[in-house]
Scaffold this motif. Structure first.
Motif, PDB file in Angstrom:
ATOM      1  N   THR A 177      -1.116  13.842   7.879  1.00 44.13           N
ATOM      2  CA  THR A 177      -0.014  13.835   6.922  1.00 44.13           C
ATOM      3  C   THR A 177      -0.526  13.319   5.583  1.00 44.13           C
ATOM      4  O   THR A 177      -1.719  13.069   5.400  1.00 44.13           O
ATOM      5  CB  THR A 177       1.143  12.950   7.422  1.00 44.13           C
ATOM      6  OG1 THR A 177       0.651  11.611   7.625  1.00 44.13           O
ATOM      7  CG2 THR A 177       1.702  13.461   8.740  1.00 44.13           C
ATOM      8  N   GLU A 178       0.384  13.135   4.647  1.00 44.49           N
ATOM      9  CA  GLU A 178       0.023  12.626   3.336  1.00 44.49           C
ATOM     10  C   GLU A 178      -0.613  11.243   3.456  1.00 44.49           C
ATOM     11  O   GLU A 178      -0.219  10.426   4.298  1.00 44.49           O
ATOM     12  CB  GLU A 178       1.285  12.544   2.469  1.00 44.49           C
ATOM     13  CG  GLU A 178       1.033  12.150   1.033  1.00 44.49           C
ATOM     14  CD  GLU A 178       2.317  12.137   0.215  1.00 44.49           C
ATOM     15  OE1 GLU A 178       2.258  11.713  -0.953  1.00 44.49           O
ATOM     16  OE2 GLU A 178       3.364  12.548   0.751  1.00 44.49           O
TER      17      GLU A 178
ATOM     18  N   ARG B 141      -1.370   7.479   2.966  1.00 42.89           N
ATOM     19  CA  ARG B 141      -0.496   6.350   2.650  1.00 42.89           C
ATOM     20  C   ARG B 141      -0.863   5.735   1.296  1.00 42.89           C
ATOM     21  O   ARG B 141      -2.041   5.695   0.922  1.00 42.89           O
ATOM     22  CB  ARG B 141      -0.592   5.280   3.747  1.00 42.89           C
ATOM     23  CG  ARG B 141       0.067   5.680   5.066  1.00 42.89           C
ATOM     24  CD  ARG B 141       0.104   4.495   6.030  1.00 42.89           C
ATOM     25  NE  ARG B 141      -1.216   4.128   6.502  1.00 42.89           N
ATOM     26  CZ  ARG B 141      -1.777   4.587   7.620  1.00 42.89           C
ATOM     27  NH1 ARG B 141      -1.117   5.443   8.383  1.00 42.89           N
ATOM     28  NH2 ARG B 141      -2.977   4.187   7.982  1.00 42.89           N
ATOM     29  N   SER B 142       0.157   5.248   0.616  1.00 43.40           N
ATOM     30  CA  SER B 142      -0.048   4.607  -0.683  1.00 43.40           C
ATOM     31  C   SER B 142      -1.010   3.428  -0.555  1.00 43.40           C
ATOM     32  O   SER B 142      -0.893   2.603   0.349  1.00 43.40           O
ATOM     33  CB  SER B 142       1.296   4.119  -1.240  1.00 43.40           C
ATOM     34  OG  SER B 142       1.107   3.398  -2.439  1.00 43.40           O
TER      35      SER B 142
ATOM     36  N   GLU C 141      -5.758   5.785  -0.604  1.00 46.45           N
ATOM     37  CA  GLU C 141      -6.244   7.091  -1.062  1.00 46.45           C
ATOM     38  C   GLU C 141      -7.782   7.127  -1.130  1.00 46.45           C
ATOM     39  O   GLU C 141      -8.435   6.108  -1.337  1.00 46.45           O
ATOM     40  CB  GLU C 141      -5.670   7.409  -2.446  1.00 46.45           C
ATOM     41  CG  GLU C 141      -4.157   7.576  -2.486  1.00 46.45           C
ATOM     42  CD  GLU C 141      -3.393   6.269  -2.638  1.00 46.45           C
ATOM     43  OE1 GLU C 141      -2.149   6.314  -2.672  1.00 46.45           O
ATOM     44  OE2 GLU C 141      -4.050   5.203  -2.727  1.00 46.45           O
TER      45      GLU C 141
ATOM     46  N   SER D 210      -6.175  14.481   3.847  1.00 46.27           N
ATOM     47  CA  SER D 210      -4.935  13.975   4.433  1.00 46.27           C
ATOM     48  C   SER D 210      -5.314  12.852   5.389  1.00 46.27           C
ATOM     49  O   SER D 210      -6.497  12.548   5.577  1.00 46.27           O
ATOM     50  CB  SER D 210      -4.171  15.098   5.147  1.00 46.27           C
ATOM     51  OG  SER D 210      -5.015  15.789   6.053  1.00 46.27           O
TER      52      SER D 210
ATOM     53  N   TYR E  63      -9.176   9.883   8.283  1.00 45.16           N
ATOM     54  CA  TYR E  63      -8.754  10.921   7.350  1.00 45.16           C
ATOM     55  C   TYR E  63      -9.272  12.280   7.811  1.00 45.16           C
ATOM     56  O   TYR E  63     -10.351  12.386   8.409  1.00 45.16           O
ATOM     57  CB  TYR E  63      -9.315  10.648   5.956  1.00 45.16           C
ATOM     58  CG  TYR E  63      -8.905   9.318   5.358  1.00 45.16           C
ATOM     59  CD1 TYR E  63      -7.835   9.227   4.468  1.00 45.16           C
ATOM     60  CD2 TYR E  63      -9.601   8.148   5.660  1.00 45.16           C
ATOM     61  CE1 TYR E  63      -7.464   8.000   3.909  1.00 45.16           C
ATOM     62  CE2 TYR E  63      -9.239   6.930   5.107  1.00 45.16           C
ATOM     63  CZ  TYR E  63      -8.173   6.864   4.233  1.00 45.16           C
ATOM     64  OH  TYR E  63      -7.821   5.661   3.684  1.00 45.16           O
TER      65      TYR E  63
END
Length: 355
Positions: A8-9, A11-12, A15, A39, A50
Motif C-alpha cells: 500500500t502507500e 506510511r508518513s 518514505e 510502496s 517495501y
C-alpha cells in the motif's frame, strides 16, 4: 479481494527516495529499467518492508525502523547472509540480491531480495480459499513440518555454525529478556517480576541437540502458493535467527498461537487464523511437533510462558519507541495493552502449572 499479499502507500515519515536508490540498485542488479514505484507492506512491527516495482521485475527492500533500535537488533547484513547461506538446505528462503552498508542512500543499511508472490494469512482464513476443516488441519501440520525441517537443518554444513552460541542458550534467553524488558520499561508497563522469577527457577537444561532458531515463526511469516494454497513456498523475517534450543523456538511460536477457546480479550490479539476449524490447539501443536521431531517435551508450560515473556519484551521495545516519540506509527499505541494482556496470560499458566 486479492488473495496475494499486497503493498500500500508508504506510511508518513517512512518514505524512500527512488531517485537515490535506483542508481545503486542498477549497479548491483542487472536488467533493471526505469525508476521503481515504491510502496510499503503494511504488516510487521520491526524492520520495514517495501516493494520496489520496476517494469518486469519486483524487488523487496528491508531496512531497520526509524528511531531507537535495540542493541544488536535489525542487523541487515546478518539477515542477508542467512538468506543466502541457508537457501540450499531450506529452499523456502527468498533469494537475496544485495546488502548496502552505505547509510547515505536511505539513511540506514538495507538489503534487497526477490519478491516471492503468494498468499500470506493474516487474522482470518480468506473465504475465497474455501478450506474445509480437514484441509485446514493439513495446512496447519504443513506449517509445523516446516518448523521441524528448519530445526533439523545441518547449520554447520551451511556455513552458519558461528551464527550463535547454543551452549547456555536457555539461561541466556531468560536473563537477557529480563534485562531487555527492564531497559525498555515505561511508567505504564507491567513489571513481569513474578514471571521472570518463575522462569529463572524452572528453566530446564538446554536441549542436547541445538538447531537454527527462527525466533519469529508464525503464519503471517510464511507464503502460500497462489495456485495451491496448501503448499508453503516461502518463509520470511529472518532478522532474529540464531543458534539455540529448538524447544525455545517452539515456545516462541506458541506465544502467537491463539486457539478457538481462548477468551475474548486474547482473541483481540490474534494475528493469524490459528482459531479456524481444523487448526491444532497448542497442546496438539506440541504433540505433533514432538511426533515429527522425535523430541520428548515434558515441560510445555515453561516454553509457552517463555514465549509469552519474550513476546512482551518485543512488544515493549516497540512501544518504547512510540512512547518516546521515536516513531509515529499509531498502531503501536495499543501495544501497552497487549503487554498487559500477555502478563495476565503468563500468570494464568504459572498458577495452573505442575512444574
Amino acid at each position: 479481494m486479492a488473495l496475494t499479499d499486497t503493498s500500500t502507500e508508504v506510511r508518513s515519515g517512512e518514505e524512500l527516495d527512488a531517485v537515490l536508490i535506483d542508481p545503486y540498485l542498477k549497479s548491483h542488479i542487472p536488467g533493471l529499467n526505469g525508476l521503481p514505484v515504491i510502496s510499503q507492506f503494511p504488516g510487521g512491527a520491526s524492520n520495514l518492508t517495501y516493494l520496489l516495482t520496476y517494469p518486469g521485475q519486483e524487488l523487496v527492500l528491508r531496512r531497520p525502523p526509524f528511531g531507537h533500535k535495540a542493541k544488536s537488533a535489525h542487523d541487515m547484513g546478518r539477515e542477508f547472509r542467512i538468506l543466502n547461506q541457508l537457501k540450499d538446505a531450506f529452499p523456502y528462503c527468498p533469494k537475496a540480491y544485495v546488502h548496502c552498508t552505505d547509510e547515505t542512500i536511505i539513511g540506514a543499511e538495507f538489503y534487497v531480495m526477490e519478491r516471492v508472490n503468494g498468499i500470506i494469512l493474516r487474522s482470518d482464513l480468506p473465504a475465497e480459499l474455501d478450506l474445509d476443516p480437514q484441509q485446514t488441519e493439513a495446512l496447519c501440520k504443513s506449517f509445523v513440518d516446516k518448523l521441524v525441517d528448519l530445526h533439523q537443518v545441518d547449520y554447520t554444513a551451511c556455513g552458519l555454525g558461528d551464527l550463535g552460541k547454543p551452549q547456555g542458550y536457555v539461561e541466556r534467553q531468560i536473563r537477557g529478556w529480563t534485562e531487555r524488558y527492564e531497559k525498555a520499561r515505561t511508567p505504564d508497563a507491567p513489571g513481569w517480576q513474578r514471571v521472570a522469577a518463575w522462569l529463572a527457577e524452572k528453566q530446564p537444561p538446554d536441549h542436547p541437540v541445538s538447531s537454527l532458531v527462527h525466533n519469529d515463526y508464525r503464519f503471517d511469516n510464511v507464503i502460500l502458493d497462489p495456485q495451491n494454497p496448501m503448499q508453503i513456498i516461502g518463509v520470511l523475517d529472518w532478522e532474529l535467527t540464531t543458534l539455540g534450543d529448538p524447544l525455545m523456538d517452539l515456545g516462541n511460536s506458541l506465544a502467537y498461537w491463539i486457539q478457538a477457546d481462548d477468551p475474548a480479550p486474547v482473541q483481540l490479539m490474534r494475528r493469524q487464523p490459528s482459531h479456524a476449524p481444523g487448526m491444532l490447539t497448542r497442546e496438539q501443536f506440541v504433540a505433533y511437533y514432538a511426533e515429527r521431531s522425535g523430541i520428548r517435551i515434558d515441560n510445555f508450560d515453561f516454553y509457552y510462558t517463555y514465549g509469552l515473556f519474550r513476546l512482551a519484551g518485543i512488544v515493549q521495545q516497540i512501544y518504547f519507541r512510540f512512547f518516546h516519540g521515536q516513531t509515529r506509527d499509531k498502531r503501536f499505541a495499543q501495544f501497552i495493552h497487549m503487554n498487559q494482556l500477555l502478563e495476565r496470560m503468563a500468570l494464568k499458566v504459572i498458577d495452573t502449572s505442575q512444574l
